[in-house]
Motif scaffolding. Structure first.
Motif, PDB file in Angstrom:
ATOM      1  N   ALA A 161       0.833  -1.208   0.000  1.00  0.00           N
ATOM      2  CA  ALA A 161       0.000   0.000   0.000  1.00  0.00           C
ATOM      3  C   ALA A 161       0.867   1.257   0.000  1.00  0.00           C
ATOM      4  O   ALA A 161       0.558   2.234  -0.701  1.00  0.00           O
ATOM      5  CB  ALA A 161      -0.936  -0.006   1.213  1.00  0.00           C
ATOM      6  N   GLN A 162       1.958   1.239   0.767  1.00  0.00           N
ATOM      7  CA  GLN A 162       2.868   2.384   0.771  1.00  0.00           C
ATOM      8  C   GLN A 162       3.496   2.595  -0.592  1.00  0.00           C
ATOM      9  O   GLN A 162       3.641   3.735  -1.055  1.00  0.00           O
ATOM     10  CB  GLN A 162       3.951   2.178   1.827  1.00  0.00           C
ATOM     11  CG  GLN A 162       3.441   2.304   3.255  1.00  0.00           C
ATOM     12  CD  GLN A 162       4.531   2.047   4.271  1.00  0.00           C
ATOM     13  OE1 GLN A 162       5.548   1.418   3.978  1.00  0.00           O
ATOM     14  NE2 GLN A 162       4.338   2.530   5.483  1.00  0.00           N
ATOM     15  N   LYS A 163       3.874   1.504  -1.279  1.00  0.00           N
ATOM     16  CA  LYS A 163       4.425   1.628  -2.623  1.00  0.00           C
ATOM     17  C   LYS A 163       3.393   2.194  -3.586  1.00  0.00           C
ATOM     18  O   LYS A 163       3.709   3.021  -4.454  1.00  0.00           O
ATOM     19  CB  LYS A 163       4.913   0.269  -3.121  1.00  0.00           C
ATOM     20  CG  LYS A 163       6.131  -0.255  -2.388  1.00  0.00           C
ATOM     21  CD  LYS A 163       6.543  -1.609  -2.928  1.00  0.00           C
ATOM     22  CE  LYS A 163       7.766  -2.129  -2.184  1.00  0.00           C
ATOM     23  NZ  LYS A 163       8.163  -3.476  -2.674  1.00  0.00           N
ATOM     24  N   TYR A 164       2.139   1.764  -3.423  1.00  0.00           N
ATOM     25  CA  TYR A 164       1.079   2.261  -4.299  1.00  0.00           C
ATOM     26  C   TYR A 164       0.879   3.766  -4.101  1.00  0.00           C
ATOM     27  O   TYR A 164       0.786   4.524  -5.069  1.00  0.00           O
ATOM     28  CB  TYR A 164      -0.215   1.505  -4.009  1.00  0.00           C
ATOM     29  CG  TYR A 164      -1.421   2.080  -4.692  1.00  0.00           C
ATOM     30  CD1 TYR A 164      -1.640   1.866  -6.052  1.00  0.00           C
ATOM     31  CD2 TYR A 164      -2.348   2.840  -3.981  1.00  0.00           C
ATOM     32  CE1 TYR A 164      -2.747   2.393  -6.689  1.00  0.00           C
ATOM     33  CE2 TYR A 164      -3.462   3.362  -4.614  1.00  0.00           C
ATOM     34  CZ  TYR A 164      -3.659   3.134  -5.961  1.00  0.00           C
ATOM     35  OH  TYR A 164      -4.756   3.670  -6.586  1.00  0.00           O
ATOM     36  N   PHE A 165       0.826   4.203  -2.838  1.00  0.00           N
ATOM     37  CA  PHE A 165       0.645   5.634  -2.563  1.00  0.00           C
ATOM     38  C   PHE A 165       1.854   6.444  -3.028  1.00  0.00           C
ATOM     39  O   PHE A 165       1.704   7.585  -3.479  1.00  0.00           O
ATOM     40  CB  PHE A 165       0.399   5.858  -1.070  1.00  0.00           C
ATOM     41  CG  PHE A 165      -0.967   5.423  -0.618  1.00  0.00           C
ATOM     42  CD1 PHE A 165      -2.107   5.901  -1.251  1.00  0.00           C
ATOM     43  CD2 PHE A 165      -1.115   4.527   0.419  1.00  0.00           C
ATOM     44  CE1 PHE A 165      -3.363   5.494  -0.842  1.00  0.00           C
ATOM     45  CE2 PHE A 165      -2.368   4.115   0.832  1.00  0.00           C
ATOM     46  CZ  PHE A 165      -3.499   4.597   0.200  1.00  0.00           C
ATOM     47  N   ARG A 166       3.047   5.854  -2.922  1.00  0.00           N
ATOM     48  CA  ARG A 166       4.236   6.546  -3.416  1.00  0.00           C
ATOM     49  C   ARG A 166       4.161   6.733  -4.930  1.00  0.00           C
ATOM     50  O   ARG A 166       4.476   7.808  -5.457  1.00  0.00           O
ATOM     51  CB  ARG A 166       5.481   5.738  -3.056  1.00  0.00           C
ATOM     52  CG  ARG A 166       6.775   6.364  -3.563  1.00  0.00           C
ATOM     53  CD  ARG A 166       7.938   5.429  -3.371  1.00  0.00           C
ATOM     54  NE  ARG A 166       9.156   5.945  -3.996  1.00  0.00           N
ATOM     55  CZ  ARG A 166      10.273   5.254  -4.130  1.00  0.00           C
ATOM     56  NH1 ARG A 166      10.336   4.018  -3.667  1.00  0.00           N
ATOM     57  NH2 ARG A 166      11.327   5.782  -4.703  1.00  0.00           N
ATOM     58  N   THR A 167       3.704   5.678  -5.620  1.00  0.00           N
ATOM     59  CA  THR A 167       3.554   5.788  -7.074  1.00  0.00           C
ATOM     60  C   THR A 167       2.529   6.845  -7.435  1.00  0.00           C
ATOM     61  O   THR A 167       2.751   7.666  -8.343  1.00  0.00           O
ATOM     62  CB  THR A 167       3.142   4.428  -7.650  1.00  0.00           C
ATOM     63  OG1 THR A 167       4.127   3.441  -7.294  1.00  0.00           O
ATOM     64  CG2 THR A 167       3.030   4.489  -9.162  1.00  0.00           C
ATOM     65  N   ARG A 168       1.381   6.850  -6.748  1.00  0.00           N
ATOM     66  CA  ARG A 168       0.356   7.852  -7.022  1.00  0.00           C
ATOM     67  C   ARG A 168       0.871   9.267  -6.740  1.00  0.00           C
ATOM     68  O   ARG A 168       0.590  10.206  -7.492  1.00  0.00           O
ATOM     69  CB  ARG A 168      -0.879   7.573  -6.161  1.00  0.00           C
ATOM     70  CG  ARG A 168      -1.653   6.339  -6.555  1.00  0.00           C
ATOM     71  CD  ARG A 168      -2.319   6.506  -7.911  1.00  0.00           C
ATOM     72  NE  ARG A 168      -3.234   7.623  -7.915  1.00  0.00           N
ATOM     73  CZ  ARG A 168      -4.517   7.534  -7.574  1.00  0.00           C
ATOM     74  NH1 ARG A 168      -5.024   6.358  -7.211  1.00  0.00           N
ATOM     75  NH2 ARG A 168      -5.306   8.591  -7.624  1.00  0.00           N
ATOM     76  N   GLU A 169       1.652   9.408  -5.660  1.00  0.00           N
ATOM     77  CA  GLU A 169       2.191  10.721  -5.330  1.00  0.00           C
ATOM     78  C   GLU A 169       3.152  11.209  -6.410  1.00  0.00           C
ATOM     79  O   GLU A 169       3.105  12.375  -6.827  1.00  0.00           O
ATOM     80  CB  GLU A 169       2.916  10.649  -3.983  1.00  0.00           C
ATOM     81  CG  GLU A 169       3.512  11.973  -3.533  1.00  0.00           C
ATOM     82  CD  GLU A 169       4.280  11.851  -2.234  1.00  0.00           C
ATOM     83  OE1 GLU A 169       4.757  12.884  -1.730  1.00  0.00           O
ATOM     84  OE2 GLU A 169       4.411  10.729  -1.720  1.00  0.00           O
ATOM     85  N   ASN A 170       4.025  10.313  -6.895  1.00  0.00           N
ATOM     86  CA  ASN A 170       4.961  10.710  -7.950  1.00  0.00           C
ATOM     87  C   ASN A 170       4.234  11.099  -9.227  1.00  0.00           C
ATOM     88  O   ASN A 170       4.586  12.075  -9.894  1.00  0.00           O
ATOM     89  CB  ASN A 170       5.934   9.560  -8.227  1.00  0.00           C
ATOM     90  CG  ASN A 170       6.915   9.338  -7.093  1.00  0.00           C
ATOM     91  OD1 ASN A 170       7.179  10.251  -6.319  1.00  0.00           O
ATOM     92  ND2 ASN A 170       7.442   8.136  -6.986  1.00  0.00           N
ATOM     93  N   ARG A 171       3.205  10.340  -9.585  1.00  0.00           N
ATOM     94  CA  ARG A 171       2.462  10.655 -10.801  1.00  0.00           C
ATOM     95  C   ARG A 171       1.696  11.965 -10.650  1.00  0.00           C
ATOM     96  O   ARG A 171       1.657  12.786 -11.586  1.00  0.00           O
ATOM     97  CB  ARG A 171       1.498   9.516 -11.129  1.00  0.00           C
ATOM     98  CG  ARG A 171       2.211   8.240 -11.549  1.00  0.00           C
ATOM     99  CD  ARG A 171       1.252   7.095 -11.738  1.00  0.00           C
ATOM    100  NE  ARG A 171       1.967   5.872 -12.079  1.00  0.00           N
ATOM    101  CZ  ARG A 171       1.392   4.676 -12.148  1.00  0.00           C
ATOM    102  NH1 ARG A 171       0.100   4.555 -11.905  1.00  0.00           N
ATOM    103  NH2 ARG A 171       2.117   3.608 -12.467  1.00  0.00           N
ATOM    104  N   ASN A 172       1.075  12.180  -9.504  1.00  0.00           N
ATOM    105  CA  ASN A 172       0.348  13.432  -9.288  1.00  0.00           C
ATOM    106  C   ASN A 172       1.301  14.628  -9.277  1.00  0.00           C
ATOM    107  O   ASN A 172       0.977  15.702  -9.815  1.00  0.00           O
ATOM    108  CB  ASN A 172      -0.428  13.373  -7.974  1.00  0.00           C
ATOM    109  CG  ASN A 172      -1.571  12.371  -8.016  1.00  0.00           C
ATOM    110  OD1 ASN A 172      -2.061  12.038  -9.090  1.00  0.00           O
ATOM    111  ND2 ASN A 172      -1.981  11.881  -6.872  1.00  0.00           N
ATOM    112  N   PHE A 173       2.483  14.430  -8.672  1.00  0.00           N
ATOM    113  CA  PHE A 173       3.470  15.512  -8.667  1.00  0.00           C
ATOM    114  C   PHE A 173       3.931  15.827 -10.084  1.00  0.00           C
ATOM    115  O   PHE A 173       4.108  16.993 -10.446  1.00  0.00           O
ATOM    116  CB  PHE A 173       4.661  15.121  -7.801  1.00  0.00           C
ATOM    117  CG  PHE A 173       5.761  16.145  -7.769  1.00  0.00           C
ATOM    118  CD1 PHE A 173       5.628  17.305  -7.016  1.00  0.00           C
ATOM    119  CD2 PHE A 173       6.924  15.959  -8.505  1.00  0.00           C
ATOM    120  CE1 PHE A 173       6.631  18.257  -6.986  1.00  0.00           C
ATOM    121  CE2 PHE A 173       7.930  16.904  -8.490  1.00  0.00           C
ATOM    122  CZ  PHE A 173       7.791  18.058  -7.730  1.00  0.00           C
ATOM    123  N   SER A 174       4.126  14.773 -10.893  1.00  0.00           N
ATOM    124  CA  SER A 174       4.516  15.000 -12.284  1.00  0.00           C
ATOM    125  C   SER A 174       3.426  15.741 -13.045  1.00  0.00           C
ATOM    126  O   SER A 174       3.713  16.628 -13.856  1.00  0.00           O
ATOM    127  CB  SER A 174       4.824  13.658 -12.956  1.00  0.00           C
ATOM    128  OG  SER A 174       5.159  13.840 -14.314  1.00  0.00           O
TER     129      SER A 174
END
Length: 217
Positions: A161-174
């Motif tokens: 779940a932490q990896k998933y949220f990290r991925t979502r955060e990186n994509r949203n930041f991009s």
């Protein structure tokens, strides 16, 4: 009190055995930057047939956050593959002993690099046996072992779940960064157009008055 101490000792011995026998679950978590037109392969060795192999990946940055992947067995047969995928989480059975390859391909990009987080996990069926302990029955040991296994599964779920949220955060930041760049260049273009229109108006007015003066003269 003595029973609690015995249970605590058994728990510590179980954790110590897990550290001594790392073959129970061998995993590799890596981050790799796949360049444009590059094919990067990673390998994992399976010691026994019918072991469970876990494969997880997520594109953290670059382009449209997609990449091609393929997993092949020791006989060079494709186990799983996909094109232009952003992330994946798979578990499959290794039918053969040998080296399995996990490849990422960035052929679709002309210049964009892709930052990929991935994890390869191989789980063996046998478990380490606990040494006998005084005052602790086999049922208590089995219950404690099952509780630890459930706890390990819950921790793995939290890590995913932490990896998933990290991925979502990186994509949203991009996405936010790309939107800010577009707004900046749009505002700059708009300002340049306004300045150009003002200069054109001044030029037209000066030309009009110059023509009028020449006509009167």
């Amino acid at each position: 009190m003595a029973r609690m101490i015995s249970l605590l000792i058994t728990l510590l011995l179980f954790i110590f055995n897990l550290l001594l026998w790392p073959d129970i679950a061998a995993g590799t978590a890596l981050t790799y930057n796949v360049a444009a037109h590059e094919k990067a392969c990673f390998y994992a060795w399976v010691d026994k047939a019918y072991e469970k192999v876990g494969f997880y990946f997520a594109v953290q940055s670059g382009g449209s956050f997609d990449i091609d992947y393929v997993v092949t067995d020791p006989r060079n047969k494709v186990v799983i593959n996909g094109n232009r995928e952003r992330q994946g989480d798979f578990i499959f059975t290794a039918n053969y002993i040998g080296e399995y390859s996990f490849c990422f391909s960035n052929d679709m990009s002309t210049f964009a690099e892709k930052l990929v987080d991935f994890e390869i996990t191989i789980e063996n069926e046998p478990r380490a046996e606990l040494p006998p302990s005084k005052g602790v029955t086999p049922e208590q040991t089995n219950n404690m072992e099952e509780s630890l296994i459930r706890l390990s599964g819950s921790l793995s779920t939290i890590a995913r779940a932490q990896k998933y949220f990290r991925t979502r955060e990186n994509r949203n930041f991009s996405t936010v960064k790309s939107t800010e760049n577009r707004i900046f260049w749009f505002a700059l273009l708009e300002s340049a157009l306004i300045v150009g229109m003002a200069a054109l108006q001044v030029f037209v007015v000066r030309t009009f008055f110059s023509t009028t003066k020449r006509g009167h003269v």
